[in-house]
Design a protein around this motif. Structure first.
Motif, PDB file in Angstrom:
ATOM      1  N   UNK A  32       8.011   2.964  -1.231  1.00 38.09           N
ATOM      2  CA  UNK A  32       8.839   1.818  -0.574  1.00 38.09           C
ATOM      3  C   UNK A  32       8.454   0.569  -0.557  1.00 38.09           C
ATOM      4  N   UNK A  33       7.086   0.437   0.045  1.00 43.48           N
ATOM      5  CA  UNK A  33       6.369  -0.980  -0.171  1.00 43.48           C
ATOM      6  C   UNK A  33       6.606  -1.491  -1.502  1.00 43.48           C
ATOM      7  N   UNK A  34       6.263  -0.619  -2.697  1.00 44.99           N
ATOM      8  CA  UNK A  34       6.282  -1.254  -3.945  1.00 44.99           C
ATOM      9  C   UNK A  34       7.559  -1.764  -4.506  1.00 44.99           C
ATOM     10  N   UNK A  35       8.693  -0.997  -4.141  1.00 44.19           N
ATOM     11  CA  UNK A  35      10.007  -1.496  -4.326  1.00 44.19           C
ATOM     12  C   UNK A  35      10.474  -2.737  -3.507  1.00 44.19           C
ATOM     13  N   UNK A  36       9.894  -2.795  -2.312  1.00 43.03           N
ATOM     14  CA  UNK A  36      10.136  -4.291  -1.665  1.00 43.03           C
ATOM     15  C   UNK A  36       9.412  -5.354  -2.294  1.00 43.03           C
ATOM     16  N   UNK A  38       8.590  -5.453  -5.208  1.00 40.31           N
ATOM     17  CA  UNK A  38       9.184  -5.976  -6.650  1.00 40.31           C
ATOM     18  C   UNK A  38      10.533  -6.535  -6.459  1.00 40.31           C
ATOM     19  N   UNK A  39      11.086  -6.288  -5.563  1.00 37.67           N
ATOM     20  CA  UNK A  39      12.440  -6.969  -5.009  1.00 37.67           C
ATOM     21  C   UNK A  39      12.176  -8.344  -4.440  1.00 37.67           C
ATOM     22  N   UNK A  40      11.226  -8.451  -3.729  1.00 36.16           N
ATOM     23  CA  UNK A  40      10.708  -9.909  -3.343  1.00 36.16           C
ATOM     24  C   UNK A  40      10.403 -10.614  -4.561  1.00 36.16           C
ATOM     25  N   UNK A  41       9.538 -10.195  -5.434  1.00 42.84           N
ATOM     26  CA  UNK A  41       9.228 -10.872  -6.766  1.00 42.84           C
ATOM     27  C   UNK A  41      10.503 -11.343  -7.510  1.00 42.84           C
TER      28      UNK A  41
END
Length: 122
Positions: A32-36, A38-41
């Motif tokens: 989940x942290x990785x997806x967040x 990526x979305x922030x990037x």
């Protein structure tokens, strides 16, 4: 059994194992942290073009309706006058506009900004 694609030759069992691993990774807190992240990037990457577009729209609105921000409109008018004066003084820019707008327009128009306006309006 293998799956042939133009770029890769994958074994179906490896593909299935990869899908299961991705599903488990998505459910974990690290996934989940990785997806967040990526979305922030992606959001940060899209922020600067949106900001430029917003400033362009704001500038256009102020240019067309001076009562929105009279001080900014006056500053924009003085900036345009200053830029026009500098363009008139620069021989390379004058030669570029003469070649771009055509010699006929440059000879007929009293200054470069008028010749450019004539060329763009046609």
């Amino acid at each position: 059994m293998t799956l042939l694609t133009p770029q890769f030759r994958l074994n179906l069992t490896k593909l299935a194992d990869h899908a299961v691993g991705m599903e488990q990774q998505g459910k974990s807190p690290a996934g989940r942290q990785m997806r967040v992240e990526q979305r922030a990037r992606r959001a940060r990457g899209m922020a600067w073009p949106v900001r430029i577009g917003l400033l362009g729209c704001l500038g256009t609105a102020i240019w067309q309706e001076p009562t929105l921000a009279p001080d900014l409109h006056d500053g924009m008018k003085s900036a345009v006058a200053s830029i026009e004066a500098r363009l008139e003084e620069n021989e390379q820019v004058a030669a570029f506009f003469k070649s771009w707008t055509g010699e006929r327009l440059a000879q007929d128009a009293p200054n470069l900004s008028a010749s450019l306006t004539d060329a763009l309006s046609n």
